[in-house]
Design a protein around this motif. Structure first.
Motif, PDB file in Angstrom:
ATOM      1  N   MET A  58      -0.625   0.259  35.074  1.00 25.55           N
ATOM      2  CA  MET A  58      -1.087  -0.981  34.501  1.00 25.55           C
ATOM      3  C   MET A  58      -2.772  -0.986  34.685  1.00 25.55           C
ATOM      4  SD  MET A  58      -0.073  -5.000  35.361  1.00 25.55           S
ATOM      5  CE  MET A  58       1.662  -4.760  34.850  1.00 25.55           C
ATOM      6  N   ASN A  59      -3.261  -1.326  33.494  1.00 26.09           N
ATOM      7  CA  ASN A  59      -4.869  -1.466  33.687  1.00 26.09           C
ATOM      8  C   ASN A  59      -4.911  -2.807  34.342  1.00 26.09           C
ATOM      9  OD1 ASN A  59      -7.698  -1.732  33.360  1.00 26.09           O
ATOM     10  ND2 ASN A  59      -7.569  -1.449  31.296  1.00 26.09           N
ATOM     11  N   ASP A  60      -6.050  -2.755  35.460  1.00 30.41           N
ATOM     12  CA  ASP A  60      -6.464  -4.040  36.126  1.00 30.41           C
ATOM     13  C   ASP A  60      -7.213  -4.799  35.195  1.00 30.41           C
ATOM     14  OD1 ASP A  60      -5.059  -2.851  38.333  1.00 30.41           O
ATOM     15  OD2 ASP A  60      -7.019  -2.037  39.185  1.00 30.41           O
ATOM     16  N   ASP A  61      -8.052  -4.252  34.387  1.00 27.57           N
ATOM     17  CA  ASP A  61      -8.855  -5.259  33.406  1.00 27.57           C
ATOM     18  C   ASP A  61      -7.901  -5.822  32.555  1.00 27.57           C
ATOM     19  OD1 ASP A  61     -10.748  -3.982  35.035  1.00 27.57           O
ATOM     20  OD2 ASP A  61     -11.651  -2.919  33.299  1.00 27.57           O
ATOM     21  N   LEU A  62      -8.437  -7.157  31.967  1.00 24.70           N
ATOM     22  CA  LEU A  62      -7.783  -7.863  31.105  1.00 24.70           C
ATOM     23  C   LEU A  62      -8.526  -8.447  30.191  1.00 24.70           C
ATOM     24  CD1 LEU A  62      -4.662  -8.850  30.692  1.00 24.70           C
ATOM     25  CD2 LEU A  62      -5.283 -10.776  32.042  1.00 24.70           C
TER      26      LEU A  62
ATOM     27  N   THR B 166     -12.628  -8.242  34.840  1.00 24.21           N
ATOM     28  CA  THR B 166     -12.611  -6.964  35.454  1.00 24.21           C
ATOM     29  C   THR B 166     -12.613  -6.786  36.911  1.00 24.21           C
ATOM     30  OG1 THR B 166     -15.037  -6.708  35.415  1.00 24.21           O
ATOM     31  CG2 THR B 166     -14.140  -5.880  33.615  1.00 24.21           C
ATOM     32  N   ARG B 167     -12.098  -5.882  37.565  1.00 20.69           N
ATOM     33  CA  ARG B 167     -12.255  -6.170  39.000  1.00 20.69           C
ATOM     34  C   ARG B 167     -13.573  -5.763  39.402  1.00 20.69           C
ATOM     35  NH1 ARG B 167      -8.149  -1.900  41.865  1.00 20.69           N
ATOM     36  NH2 ARG B 167      -9.432  -2.392  43.847  1.00 20.69           N
ATOM     37  N   ALA B 168     -14.007  -6.528  40.443  1.00 20.08           N
ATOM     38  CA  ALA B 168     -15.303  -6.478  41.070  1.00 20.08           C
ATOM     39  C   ALA B 168     -15.946  -5.182  41.461  1.00 20.08           C
ATOM     40  CB  ALA B 168     -15.544  -7.364  42.135  1.00 20.08           C
ATOM     41  N   VAL B 169     -17.131  -4.982  41.149  1.00 20.56           N
ATOM     42  CA  VAL B 169     -17.642  -3.691  41.317  1.00 20.56           C
ATOM     43  C   VAL B 169     -19.097  -3.880  42.281  1.00 20.56           C
ATOM     44  CG1 VAL B 169     -16.682  -2.210  39.949  1.00 20.56           C
ATOM     45  CG2 VAL B 169     -18.829  -3.188  39.340  1.00 20.56           C
TER      46      VAL B 169
ATOM     47  N   SER C 270      -6.579  -7.190  48.506  1.00 20.71           N
ATOM     48  CA  SER C 270      -5.561  -7.696  47.530  1.00 20.71           C
ATOM     49  C   SER C 270      -5.387  -6.695  46.364  1.00 20.71           C
ATOM     50  CB  SER C 270      -5.828  -9.185  46.959  1.00 20.71           C
ATOM     51  OG  SER C 270      -4.841  -9.635  46.528  1.00 20.71           O
ATOM     52  N   TRP C 271      -6.125  -6.286  45.708  1.00 22.13           N
ATOM     53  CA  TRP C 271      -5.908  -5.238  44.700  1.00 22.13           C
ATOM     54  C   TRP C 271      -5.247  -4.068  45.045  1.00 22.13           C
ATOM     55  CZ3 TRP C 271      -5.642  -6.097  39.504  1.00 22.13           C
ATOM     56  CH2 TRP C 271      -6.446  -6.794  39.030  1.00 22.13           C
ATOM     57  N   THR C 272      -5.724  -3.462  46.311  1.00 16.64           N
ATOM     58  CA  THR C 272      -4.930  -2.301  46.823  1.00 16.64           C
ATOM     59  C   THR C 272      -3.663  -2.832  47.399  1.00 16.64           C
ATOM     60  OG1 THR C 272      -6.953  -1.412  47.728  1.00 16.64           O
ATOM     61  CG2 THR C 272      -5.211  -0.634  48.732  1.00 16.64           C
ATOM     62  N   GLU C 273      -3.352  -3.803  48.033  1.00 17.45           N
ATOM     63  CA  GLU C 273      -2.006  -4.087  48.921  1.00 17.45           C
ATOM     64  C   GLU C 273      -1.032  -4.634  47.899  1.00 17.45           C
ATOM     65  OE1 GLU C 273      -3.387  -6.704  51.944  1.00 17.45           O
ATOM     66  OE2 GLU C 273      -4.713  -4.946  52.836  1.00 17.45           O
ATOM     67  N   ALA C 274      -1.642  -5.399  46.787  1.00 18.84           N
ATOM     68  CA  ALA C 274      -0.408  -6.263  46.215  1.00 18.84           C
ATOM     69  C   ALA C 274      -0.628  -5.887  44.482  1.00 18.84           C
ATOM     70  CB  ALA C 274      -0.741  -7.532  46.179  1.00 18.84           C
ATOM     71  N   GLY C 275      -1.569  -4.964  44.241  1.00 20.72           N
ATOM     72  CA  GLY C 275      -1.725  -4.858  42.982  1.00 20.72           C
ATOM     73  C   GLY C 275      -2.405  -5.896  41.911  1.00 20.72           C
ATOM     74  N   LEU C 276      -2.956  -6.668  42.494  1.00 20.84           N
ATOM     75  CA  LEU C 276      -3.491  -7.873  41.862  1.00 20.84           C
ATOM     76  C   LEU C 276      -4.479  -8.637  42.853  1.00 20.84           C
ATOM     77  CD1 LEU C 276      -3.775  -9.759  39.327  1.00 20.84           C
ATOM     78  CD2 LEU C 276      -1.919 -11.114  40.412  1.00 20.84           C
ATOM     79  N   GLY C 277      -5.541  -9.150  42.347  1.00 18.49           N
ATOM     80  CA  GLY C 277      -6.696  -9.635  42.956  1.00 18.49           C
ATOM     81  C   GLY C 277      -7.585 -10.587  42.073  1.00 18.49           C
ATOM     82  N   SER C 278      -8.736 -11.044  42.564  1.00 15.96           N
ATOM     83  CA  SER C 278      -9.619 -11.898  41.749  1.00 15.96           C
ATOM     84  C   SER C 278     -10.517 -10.876  40.874  1.00 15.96           C
ATOM     85  CB  SER C 278     -10.647 -12.677  42.510  1.00 15.96           C
ATOM     86  OG  SER C 278      -9.704 -13.736  43.042  1.00 15.96           O
ATOM     87  N   TRP C 279     -10.515 -11.297  39.607  1.00 18.14           N
ATOM     88  CA  TRP C 279     -11.306 -10.640  38.873  1.00 18.14           C
ATOM     89  C   TRP C 279     -12.803 -11.336  38.632  1.00 18.14           C
ATOM     90  CZ3 TRP C 279      -6.589 -12.143  36.317  1.00 18.14           C
ATOM     91  CH2 TRP C 279      -5.952 -11.092  36.166  1.00 18.14           C
TER      92      TRP C 279
END
Length: 182
Positions: free
Chosen positions: A1-5, A13-16, A57-66
């Motif tokens: 699943m793509n993290d971006d939406l 998008t995921r933060a960079v 959160s993205w790493t551990e749960a597959g979801l976090g803040s964008w």
């Protein structure tokens, strides 16, 4: 699943690391912290820590803040999504730049986070953790279909008169409520 939406008006998008300055500008703006001024970021290191928590959160749960950008201009207008608290609950959170308040962007961002959380782990409750005098956040929680499940003094708040509210999409067990209140 793509993290971006993509939503109607936002690109999430995921933060960079290159997002730091724009995210810090929002997190340090006193106009977006009127309900809890002591949490306003005063040093970019606080924003780096926050963005690192999102990454965990993205790493551990597959979801976090964008990081939320307007689709038509690419301008950063906020951040938010669902992060996992205590392995028990999805916490929906968001911060929208003061210049973009009142346009429904927080609700649009929050709906995207809730939808993704329900795709990833529908068995986990979705909660909104907010202070009582933040009526705009309460309205967003209610628009998401969340109901008030907890109201008590906000432990640890520098203002002892502040009341903490927890909204949820279902009744919470004591472990789930405990995770929400950590």
């Amino acid at each position: 699943m793509n993290d971006d939406l993509l939503t109607d008006r936002l690109r999430l998008t995921r933060a960079v690391p290159s997002d730091l300055d724009e995210v810090f500008a929002i997190q340090s703006d006193p106009r977006v912290w009127t309900h809890y001024p002591s949490l306003r970021h005063t040093d970019p290191a606080q924003t780096v820590e926050m963005m690192e928590r999102w990454g965990r959160s993205w790493t551990e749960a597959g979801l976090g803040s964008w990081v939320a950008r307007l689709r038509d201009t690419g301008a950063v207008v906020g951040n938010g999504g669902c992060t996992l608290l205590g392995g028990e609950v999805w916490n929906i959170g968001y911060r929208i730049s003061a210049e973009h308040h009142g346009r429904g962007l927080a609700t649009e961002l929050a709906r995207a986070g809730v939808a993704r959380a329900r795709e990833i782990a529908p068995e986990r409750p979705v909660i909104a953790y907010l202070v009582e005098h933040n009526s705009a956040s309460a309205r967003v929680a209610e628009k998401l279909g969340l109901e008030l499940v907890h109201r008590a003094p906000d432990a640890g708040n520098p203002d002892p008169s502040v009341i903490r509210l927890v909204y949820a999409d279902r009744p919470l067990t004591s472990a789930q409520l405990g995770a929400a209140l950590q």
